[in-house]
Motif scaffolding. Structure first.
Motif, PDB file in Angstrom:
ATOM      1  N   ARG A 141      28.732  55.019  34.883  1.00  0.00           N
ATOM      2  CA  ARG A 141      30.108  54.520  34.762  1.00  0.00           C
ATOM      3  C   ARG A 141      30.112  53.236  33.933  1.00  0.00           C
ATOM      4  NH1 ARG A 141      29.764  55.745  40.544  1.00  0.00           N
ATOM      5  NH2 ARG A 141      30.991  57.608  40.911  1.00  0.00           N
ATOM      6  N   LEU A 142      31.174  53.009  33.184  1.00  0.00           N
ATOM      7  CA  LEU A 142      31.304  51.815  32.352  1.00  0.00           C
ATOM      8  C   LEU A 142      32.447  50.958  32.882  1.00  0.00           C
ATOM      9  CD1 LEU A 142      31.099  53.497  28.817  1.00  0.00           C
ATOM     10  CD2 LEU A 142      29.223  52.595  30.203  1.00  0.00           C
ATOM     11  N   GLY A 143      32.276  49.643  32.814  1.00  0.00           N
ATOM     12  CA  GLY A 143      33.347  48.783  33.315  1.00  0.00           C
ATOM     13  C   GLY A 143      33.318  47.396  32.721  1.00  0.00           C
ATOM     14  N   THR A 144      34.392  46.657  33.003  1.00  0.00           N
ATOM     15  CA  THR A 144      34.471  45.251  32.594  1.00  0.00           C
ATOM     16  C   THR A 144      34.805  44.411  33.821  1.00  0.00           C
ATOM     17  OG1 THR A 144      36.823  45.428  32.053  1.00  0.00           O
ATOM     18  CG2 THR A 144      35.254  45.786  30.255  1.00  0.00           C
ATOM     19  N   ALA A 145      34.387  43.151  33.766  1.00  0.00           N
ATOM     20  CA  ALA A 145      34.686  42.246  34.879  1.00  0.00           C
ATOM     21  C   ALA A 145      34.903  40.840  34.345  1.00  0.00           C
ATOM     22  CB  ALA A 145      33.525  42.246  35.872  1.00  0.00           C
ATOM     23  N   SER A 146      35.850  40.139  34.954  1.00  0.00           N
ATOM     24  CA  SER A 146      36.062  38.727  34.602  1.00  0.00           C
ATOM     25  C   SER A 146      36.207  37.923  35.879  1.00  0.00           C
ATOM     26  CB  SER A 146      37.308  38.568  33.719  1.00  0.00           C
ATOM     27  OG  SER A 146      38.406  39.213  34.312  1.00  0.00           O
ATOM     28  N   PHE A 147      35.559  36.764  35.886  1.00  0.00           N
ATOM     29  CA  PHE A 147      35.566  35.875  37.050  1.00  0.00           C
ATOM     30  C   PHE A 147      35.918  34.474  36.559  1.00  0.00           C
ATOM     31  CE2 PHE A 147      31.710  38.738  37.521  1.00  0.00           C
ATOM     32  CZ  PHE A 147      32.428  39.765  38.121  1.00  0.00           C
ATOM     33  N   SER A 148      36.835  33.814  37.264  1.00  0.00           N
ATOM     34  CA  SER A 148      37.316  32.543  36.715  1.00  0.00           C
ATOM     35  C   SER A 148      37.728  31.544  37.774  1.00  0.00           C
ATOM     36  CB  SER A 148      38.516  32.825  35.793  1.00  0.00           C
ATOM     37  OG  SER A 148      39.017  31.626  35.261  1.00  0.00           O
ATOM     38  N   TRP A 149      37.442  30.280  37.476  1.00  0.00           N
ATOM     39  CA  TRP A 149      37.985  29.159  38.247  1.00  0.00           C
ATOM     40  C   TRP A 149      39.137  28.492  37.489  1.00  0.00           C
ATOM     41  CZ3 TRP A 149      32.609  26.556  39.507  1.00  0.00           C
ATOM     42  CH2 TRP A 149      32.084  27.107  40.680  1.00  0.00           C
ATOM     43  N   THR A 150      39.605  29.132  36.402  1.00  0.00           N
ATOM     44  CA  THR A 150      40.656  28.480  35.599  1.00  0.00           C
ATOM     45  C   THR A 150      41.888  29.372  35.443  1.00  0.00           C
ATOM     46  OG1 THR A 150      39.768  29.245  33.465  1.00  0.00           O
ATOM     47  CG2 THR A 150      38.918  27.147  34.312  1.00  0.00           C
ATOM     48  N   TYR A 151      42.181  30.187  36.459  1.00  0.00           N
ATOM     49  CA  TYR A 151      43.447  30.936  36.445  1.00  0.00           C
ATOM     50  C   TYR A 151      44.490  30.006  37.067  1.00  0.00           C
ATOM     51  CZ  TYR A 151      41.025  35.402  35.454  1.00  0.00           C
ATOM     52  OH  TYR A 151      40.285  36.418  34.895  1.00  0.00           O
ATOM     53  N   TYR A 152      45.132  29.224  36.207  1.00  0.00           N
ATOM     54  CA  TYR A 152      46.039  28.184  36.705  1.00  0.00           C
ATOM     55  C   TYR A 152      47.434  28.736  36.992  1.00  0.00           C
ATOM     56  CZ  TYR A 152      42.266  25.056  35.310  1.00  0.00           C
ATOM     57  OH  TYR A 152      41.045  24.433  35.175  1.00  0.00           O
ATOM     58  N   GLY A 153      47.452  29.764  37.817  1.00  0.00           N
ATOM     59  CA  GLY A 153      48.689  30.382  38.295  1.00  0.00           C
ATOM     60  C   GLY A 153      48.324  31.007  39.622  1.00  0.00           C
ATOM     61  N   ALA A 154      48.842  32.194  39.893  1.00  0.00           N
ATOM     62  CA  ALA A 154      48.511  32.881  41.145  1.00  0.00           C
ATOM     63  C   ALA A 154      47.077  33.404  41.098  1.00  0.00           C
ATOM     64  CB  ALA A 154      49.478  34.037  41.356  1.00  0.00           C
ATOM     65  N   GLU A 155      46.466  33.503  42.285  1.00  0.00           N
ATOM     66  CA  GLU A 155      45.131  34.099  42.384  1.00  0.00           C
ATOM     67  C   GLU A 155      45.186  35.563  41.941  1.00  0.00           C
ATOM     68  OE1 GLU A 155      42.869  32.928  45.845  1.00  0.00           O
ATOM     69  OE2 GLU A 155      42.132  34.958  46.130  1.00  0.00           O
ATOM     70  N   ASP A 156      44.150  36.014  41.242  1.00  0.00           N
ATOM     71  CA  ASP A 156      44.095  37.395  40.768  1.00  0.00           C
ATOM     72  C   ASP A 156      42.844  38.053  41.339  1.00  0.00           C
ATOM     73  OD1 ASP A 156      44.152  39.802  39.444  1.00  0.00           O
ATOM     74  OD2 ASP A 156      44.299  38.965  37.430  1.00  0.00           O
ATOM     75  N   ASN A 157      43.045  39.130  42.080  1.00  0.00           N
ATOM     76  CA  ASN A 157      41.946  39.803  42.763  1.00  0.00           C
ATOM     77  C   ASN A 157      41.996  41.302  42.492  1.00  0.00           C
ATOM     78  OD1 ASN A 157      39.779  40.067  44.577  1.00  0.00           O
ATOM     79  ND2 ASN A 157      40.673  38.599  45.984  1.00  0.00           N
ATOM     80  N   ALA A 158      42.465  41.673  41.314  1.00  0.00           N
ATOM     81  CA  ALA A 158      42.799  43.068  41.034  1.00  0.00           C
ATOM     82  C   ALA A 158      41.605  43.883  40.535  1.00  0.00           C
ATOM     83  CB  ALA A 158      43.924  43.124  39.997  1.00  0.00           C
ATOM     84  N   THR A 159      41.636  45.171  40.885  1.00  0.00           N
ATOM     85  CA  THR A 159      40.631  46.127  40.421  1.00  0.00           C
ATOM     86  C   THR A 159      41.346  47.415  40.016  1.00  0.00           C
ATOM     87  OG1 THR A 159      38.953  45.219  41.911  1.00  0.00           O
ATOM     88  CG2 THR A 159      38.563  47.448  41.095  1.00  0.00           C
ATOM     89  N   THR A 160      40.889  48.030  38.940  1.00  0.00           N
ATOM     90  CA  THR A 160      41.416  49.337  38.528  1.00  0.00           C
ATOM     91  C   THR A 160      40.248  50.298  38.370  1.00  0.00           C
ATOM     92  OG1 THR A 160      43.128  48.180  37.254  1.00  0.00           O
ATOM     93  CG2 THR A 160      42.872  50.529  36.841  1.00  0.00           C
ATOM     94  N   ILE A 161      40.384  51.478  38.975  1.00  0.00           N
ATOM     95  CA  ILE A 161      39.349  52.511  38.873  1.00  0.00           C
ATOM     96  C   ILE A 161      39.963  53.705  38.137  1.00  0.00           C
ATOM     97  CG2 ILE A 161      37.693  53.941  40.155  1.00  0.00           C
ATOM     98  CD1 ILE A 161      37.258  51.094  40.979  1.00  0.00           C
ATOM     99  N   TYR A 162      39.380  54.073  37.008  1.00  0.00           N
ATOM    100  CA  TYR A 162      39.886  55.183  36.192  1.00  0.00           C
ATOM    101  C   TYR A 162      39.058  56.436  36.473  1.00  0.00           C
ATOM    102  CZ  TYR A 162      42.113  51.319  33.673  1.00  0.00           C
ATOM    103  OH  TYR A 162      42.846  50.202  33.350  1.00  0.00           O
ATOM    104  N   CYS A 163      39.720  57.480  36.970  1.00  0.00           N
ATOM    105  CA  CYS A 163      39.034  58.715  37.344  1.00  0.00           C
ATOM    106  C   CYS A 163      39.488  59.869  36.447  1.00  0.00           C
ATOM    107  CB  CYS A 163      39.333  59.056  38.801  1.00  0.00           C
ATOM    108  SG  CYS A 163      38.948  57.716  39.950  1.00  0.00           S
ATOM    109  N   GLN A 164      38.914  61.047  36.666  1.00  0.00           N
ATOM    110  CA  GLN A 164      39.224  62.201  35.815  1.00  0.00           C
ATOM    111  C   GLN A 164      40.677  62.665  35.925  1.00  0.00           C
ATOM    112  OE1 GLN A 164      35.970  64.461  37.537  1.00  0.00           O
ATOM    113  NE2 GLN A 164      35.087  64.797  35.509  1.00  0.00           N
ATOM    114  N   LYS A 165      41.279  62.506  37.132  1.00  0.00           N
ATOM    115  CA  LYS A 165      42.636  63.039  37.330  1.00  0.00           C
ATOM    116  C   LYS A 165      43.687  61.952  37.518  1.00  0.00           C
ATOM    117  CE  LYS A 165      40.724  66.978  39.836  1.00  0.00           C
ATOM    118  NZ  LYS A 165      40.622  67.535  41.200  1.00  0.00           N
TER     119      LYS A 165
END
Length: 336
Positions: free
Chosen positions: A236-260
Motif C-alpha cells: 500500500r502507498l500513502g502520505t503522512a504529515s505531522f505538525s506543531w504549526t497548524y495554527y488553527g483547529a487540531e487536525d487528526n484526519a485519515t483517509t483510506i482509499y479502497c477498491q470500492k
C-alpha cells in the motif's frame, strides 16, 4: 479486588489523561505519584486523593503497587519502565516507548525477564471511530486497501505542556529526541499499522524546524514539521504529515482509499466516519468526537490496561508493535 497504581512523572499527560482515568476505574484503590519536582506530585495527590512517593525507589518497592504508568519524558522511559518491570510491576508506558529502537529493545528484554505486562499508550487505536474503521476494513466491505493519507497536527506542545511555555522539554533534543515525529507522528504510524494490519517498510521524508523557537528565541533543536511518503509491506502507498504549526483547529484526519470506495475519518465534526462508495452513495456515522488537547474525554487506554492485568490477557498494544512504529520514526528522521 482492588490495587494501587503508581505514576512516574506528573506533567500534563499524567494530570489530564492517566490520573483521572485511574481515579474513575473501579479496580484502582489509590494512586501514588512520583515526580522529581515534588510540588507537582503533591499537587496531583491533592487533586486525585492519592499520596506522594518522595523517591522513585519508594514507588518501585511499594508492595501495594501492582502497576505503574511511566509518564516521564521520552529519554527516561528506558530507565523507568525497565526498572519498574524488573521490580515486579506491570507498566503502561507513554509513547514513544524509547528514544531509539535499541533502547526500546532493552525495555522489551526487561519485560521478557520480568514476566510482567508492558503496554504502550498508542491511544488512537481506542477511539470508537478508529475501531469502527478497522471493523469495516477487516470485513473487506470496500475491497482491498490501495492507498492512504493521514495527518496529525496542532498548535504545538507549548500550549499543552504543564509550564505553557516554549521552554518545554518537547523542544529539547536530549529529552524529546524526535520532535513532532515522536510526539504526534508515531500515533498515526501505529494507527496505520493497526487499521491496515500491515507495517510501513519504506519511507521518504522531509522534516524541519520551520517556525518554533525556544525560550532564547532560537529555532528549536528538533523538527516541528514532517511530511512523508510511505510504502507498506503489503504494497500500500500513502502520505503522512505531522505538525506543531497548524495554527488553527487540531487536525487528526485519515483517509483510506479502497477498491470500492473511500473511508474518511475525522474529516467532519458531525460525522466522524464517512464512507463514499464508488457508485456515489455516502454513509455517515456519528460516533463520538475525538479527544483533543481542548476536549478531554476518556481515552479508554487506562481501562484496557487494567483489564489486561485483571484478566491476565496480552496488552492491546504490545512492545513489539510499539517498536515497529519507532522503527518508522527512525527512518523518517534518517531520511534527509
Amino acid at each position: 479486588m482492588g490495587f494501587n497504581i503508581g505514576i512516574i512523572g506528573c506533567g500534563s499527560i499524567a494530570r489530564f489523561r492517566h490520573a483521572p482515568e485511574y481515579h474513575d476505574n473501579p479496580y484502582v484503590e489509590e494512586i501514588i505519584f512520583y515526580d522529581r519536582n515534588i510540588e507537582r506530585s503533591q499537587q496531583l495527590a491533592e487533586e486525585f486523593g492519592g499520596r506522594v512517593a518522595k523517591k522513585l525507589e519508594d514507588l518501585l518497592s511499594d508492595p501495594t503497587i501492582v502497576a505503574i504508568s511511566d509518564c516521564s519524558s521520552n529519554e527516561a522511559h528506558h530507565v523507568h519502565t525497565s526498572k519498574a518491570l524488573l521490580s515486579g510491576k506491570h507498566v503502561l508506558c507513554e509513547k514513544p516507548l524509547a528514544i531509539s529502537v535499541k533502547q526500546a529493545e532493552e525495555i522489551s528484554e526487561a519485560e521478557r525477564k520480568s514476566g510482567k505486562k508492558l503496554m504502550v499508550d498508542h491511544n488512537q487505536r481506542f477511539t470508537k471511530t478508529h475501531q469502527k474503521a478497522k471493523e469495516i476494513l477487516e470485513k473487506k466491505e470496500l475491497g482491498e486497501v490501495l492507498t492512504f493519507k493521514t495527518t496529525f497536527g496542532h498548535q504545538g506542545p507549548e500550549s499543552w505542556g504543564v509550564t505553557k511555555s516554549n521552554a518545554t522539554w518537547f523542544f529539547k533534543k536530549e529529552r524529546s529526541h524526535s520532535g513532532v515525529a515522536g510526539d504526534l507522528g508515531i500515533h498515526k504510524i501505529d494507527l496505520i499499522h493497526y487499521l491496515l494490519d500491515d507495517e510501513i517498510e519504506d519511507v521518504h521524508a522531509f522534516h524541519g524546524a520551520l517556525d518554533k523557537v525556544d525560550e532564547h528565541g532560537q529555532p528549536i533543536e528538533v523538527c516541528d514539521n514532517v511530511v512523508c511518503a510511505l510504502k507498506t509491506k503489503k504494497g500500500r502507498l500513502g502520505t503522512a504529515s505531522f505538525s506543531w504549526t497548524y495554527y488553527g483547529a487540531e487536525d487528526n484526519a485519515t483517509t483510506i482509499y479502497c477498491q470500492k470506495g473511500v473511508i474518511k475519518i475525522y474529516h467532519h465534526p458531525d460525522a466522524q466516519l464517512i464512507i463514499e462508495m464508488g457508485d456515489g452513495s455516502v454513509i455517515k456515522y456519528e460516533i463520538e468526537q475525538i479527544q483533543t488537547n481542548d476536549n478531554q474525554t476518556s481515552t479508554g487506554v487506562i481501562d484496557a490496561f487494567i483489564d489486561c492485568i485483571v484478566n491476565n490477557e496480552e496488552p492491546p498494544v504490545t512492545s513489539g508493535e510499539a517498536i515497529a512504529s519507532l522503527k518508522v520514526v527512525e527512518k523518517i528522521l534518517g531520511s534527509n
